[in-house]
Design a protein around this motif. Structure first.
Motif, PDB file in Angstrom:
ATOM      1  N   MET A  16      23.899  64.354  41.156  1.00  0.00           N
ATOM      2  CA  MET A  16      24.532  63.430  42.093  1.00  0.00           C
ATOM      3  C   MET A  16      25.464  62.479  41.340  1.00  0.00           C
ATOM      4  SD  MET A  16      23.519  63.848  45.209  1.00  0.00           S
ATOM      5  CE  MET A  16      22.181  64.424  46.220  1.00  0.00           C
ATOM      6  N   ILE A  17      26.759  62.686  41.519  1.00  0.00           N
ATOM      7  CA  ILE A  17      27.768  61.862  40.873  1.00  0.00           C
ATOM      8  C   ILE A  17      28.593  61.186  41.964  1.00  0.00           C
ATOM      9  CG2 ILE A  17      29.765  61.859  39.313  1.00  0.00           C
ATOM     10  CD1 ILE A  17      27.139  62.566  37.924  1.00  0.00           C
ATOM     11  N   ARG A  31      30.572  54.493  53.494  1.00  0.00           N
ATOM     12  CA  ARG A  31      30.430  54.960  52.116  1.00  0.00           C
ATOM     13  C   ARG A  31      29.169  54.401  51.467  1.00  0.00           C
ATOM     14  NH1 ARG A  31      31.288  55.056  46.785  1.00  0.00           N
ATOM     15  NH2 ARG A  31      32.788  56.556  45.978  1.00  0.00           N
ATOM     16  N   ASP A  32      28.873  53.119  51.688  1.00  0.00           N
ATOM     17  CA  ASP A  32      27.688  52.506  51.082  1.00  0.00           C
ATOM     18  C   ASP A  32      26.397  53.168  51.578  1.00  0.00           C
ATOM     19  OD1 ASP A  32      29.241  50.772  49.609  1.00  0.00           O
ATOM     20  OD2 ASP A  32      29.086  49.143  51.086  1.00  0.00           O
ATOM     21  N   GLU A  33      26.382  53.536  52.851  1.00  0.00           N
ATOM     22  CA  GLU A  33      25.203  54.213  53.403  1.00  0.00           C
ATOM     23  C   GLU A  33      25.000  55.577  52.736  1.00  0.00           C
ATOM     24  OE1 GLU A  33      23.719  56.263  57.590  1.00  0.00           O
ATOM     25  OE2 GLU A  33      25.537  55.036  57.579  1.00  0.00           O
ATOM     26  N   ILE A  34      26.076  56.317  52.592  1.00  0.00           N
ATOM     27  CA  ILE A  34      25.990  57.639  51.964  1.00  0.00           C
ATOM     28  C   ILE A  34      25.576  57.497  50.500  1.00  0.00           C
ATOM     29  CG2 ILE A  34      27.347  59.646  51.249  1.00  0.00           C
ATOM     30  CD1 ILE A  34      28.909  59.186  53.916  1.00  0.00           C
ATOM     31  N   THR A  35      26.128  56.527  49.808  1.00  0.00           N
ATOM     32  CA  THR A  35      25.753  56.286  48.417  1.00  0.00           C
ATOM     33  C   THR A  35      24.264  55.988  48.302  1.00  0.00           C
ATOM     34  OG1 THR A  35      27.973  55.494  47.893  1.00  0.00           O
ATOM     35  CG2 THR A  35      26.214  54.838  46.399  1.00  0.00           C
ATOM     36  N   ALA A  36      23.743  55.169  49.201  1.00  0.00           N
ATOM     37  CA  ALA A  36      22.315  54.819  49.176  1.00  0.00           C
ATOM     38  C   ALA A  36      21.442  56.039  49.461  1.00  0.00           C
ATOM     39  CB  ALA A  36      22.027  53.717  50.180  1.00  0.00           C
ATOM     40  N   VAL A  42      17.612  60.881  43.890  1.00  0.00           N
ATOM     41  CA  VAL A  42      17.611  60.995  42.437  1.00  0.00           C
ATOM     42  C   VAL A  42      16.418  60.213  41.883  1.00  0.00           C
ATOM     43  CG1 VAL A  42      18.956  60.534  40.346  1.00  0.00           C
ATOM     44  CG2 VAL A  42      20.126  61.142  42.466  1.00  0.00           C
ATOM     45  N   PRO A  43      15.660  60.799  40.948  1.00  0.00           N
ATOM     46  CA  PRO A  43      14.486  60.096  40.420  1.00  0.00           C
ATOM     47  C   PRO A  43      14.782  58.687  39.894  1.00  0.00           C
ATOM     48  CG  PRO A  43      14.431  62.377  39.721  1.00  0.00           C
ATOM     49  CD  PRO A  43      15.758  62.155  40.402  1.00  0.00           C
ATOM     50  N   MET A  44      15.943  58.474  39.290  1.00  0.00           N
ATOM     51  CA  MET A  44      16.287  57.150  38.774  1.00  0.00           C
ATOM     52  C   MET A  44      16.861  56.238  39.852  1.00  0.00           C
ATOM     53  SD  MET A  44      17.717  58.032  34.971  1.00  0.00           S
ATOM     54  CE  MET A  44      17.822  56.329  34.496  1.00  0.00           C
ATOM     55  N   ARG A  45      16.996  56.759  41.059  1.00  0.00           N
ATOM     56  CA  ARG A  45      17.487  56.008  42.221  1.00  0.00           C
ATOM     57  C   ARG A  45      18.914  55.492  42.070  1.00  0.00           C
ATOM     58  NH1 ARG A  45      14.262  58.714  44.510  1.00  0.00           N
ATOM     59  NH2 ARG A  45      12.206  58.022  45.124  1.00  0.00           N
ATOM     60  N   ARG A  46      19.718  56.256  41.343  1.00  0.00           N
ATOM     61  CA  ARG A  46      21.136  55.924  41.237  1.00  0.00           C
ATOM     62  C   ARG A  46      21.913  57.203  40.956  1.00  0.00           C
ATOM     63  NH1 ARG A  46      23.195  56.199  36.223  1.00  0.00           N
ATOM     64  NH2 ARG A  46      21.757  56.171  34.479  1.00  0.00           N
TER      65      ARG A  46
END
Length: 104
Positions: A39-40, A57-62, A68-72
Motif C-alpha cells: 500500500m503506497i 481522499r482522507d477517508e480512502i487513505t485511512a 497494513v500492519p503498521m497502520r500507514r
C-alpha cells in the motif's frame, strides 16, 4: 476498481519473472531481487479510487492504512530507500556487507 486488472497482471508478472531469474542464476552466485511495494500513497492507489468512488481522499487513505500492519501506507521515498539499500548491499558500500555477488 476499473483498470485494476492490467496492474495486477503486470505486478504478478514481475514477481514470476523475478522468481524464475533468481532460480536460473542462483547457481552462478547471482541474486535477483524485486521491490514489490504494498500500500503506497500514490495517485493510482488513492486519487484514482477517490475519483472513481466519489469518496474523500482522507477517508480512502485511512481505510488503506488500516489494512497494513503498521497502520500507514508507504511513500515513494520508502521505495527509493529500499532500492538504495539493495544497491548498497550489491556494491558493498553498506555497513557490514561485502560486494562479491556477481560473476567475474
Amino acid at each position: 476498481m476499473p483498470g485494476a486488472n492490467p496492474y495486477s497482471i503486470a505486478k504478478n508478472g514481475v514477481n514470476a519473472l523475478t522468481r524464475g531469474l533468481a532460480l536460473e542464476y542462483a547457481p552462478h552466485g547471482i541474486r535477483v531481487n524485486a521491490i514489490v511495494p504494498g500500500m503506497i500513497d500514490t495517485p493510482v492507489g488513492v486519487d484514482r479510487v477517490a475519483d472513481a468512488t466519489g469518496r474523500d481522499r482522507d477517508e480512502i487513505t485511512a481505510v488503506r492504512a488500516a489494512q497494513v500492519p503498521m497502520r500507514r501506507q508507504g511513500s515513494a521515498w520508502n521505495i527509493a530507500d529500499e532500492a538504495d539499500g539493495q544497491r548498497r548491499q550489491r556494491d558493498g558500500s553498506g555497513p557490514g556487507v561485502t560486494g562479491d555477488h556477481g560473476l567475474p
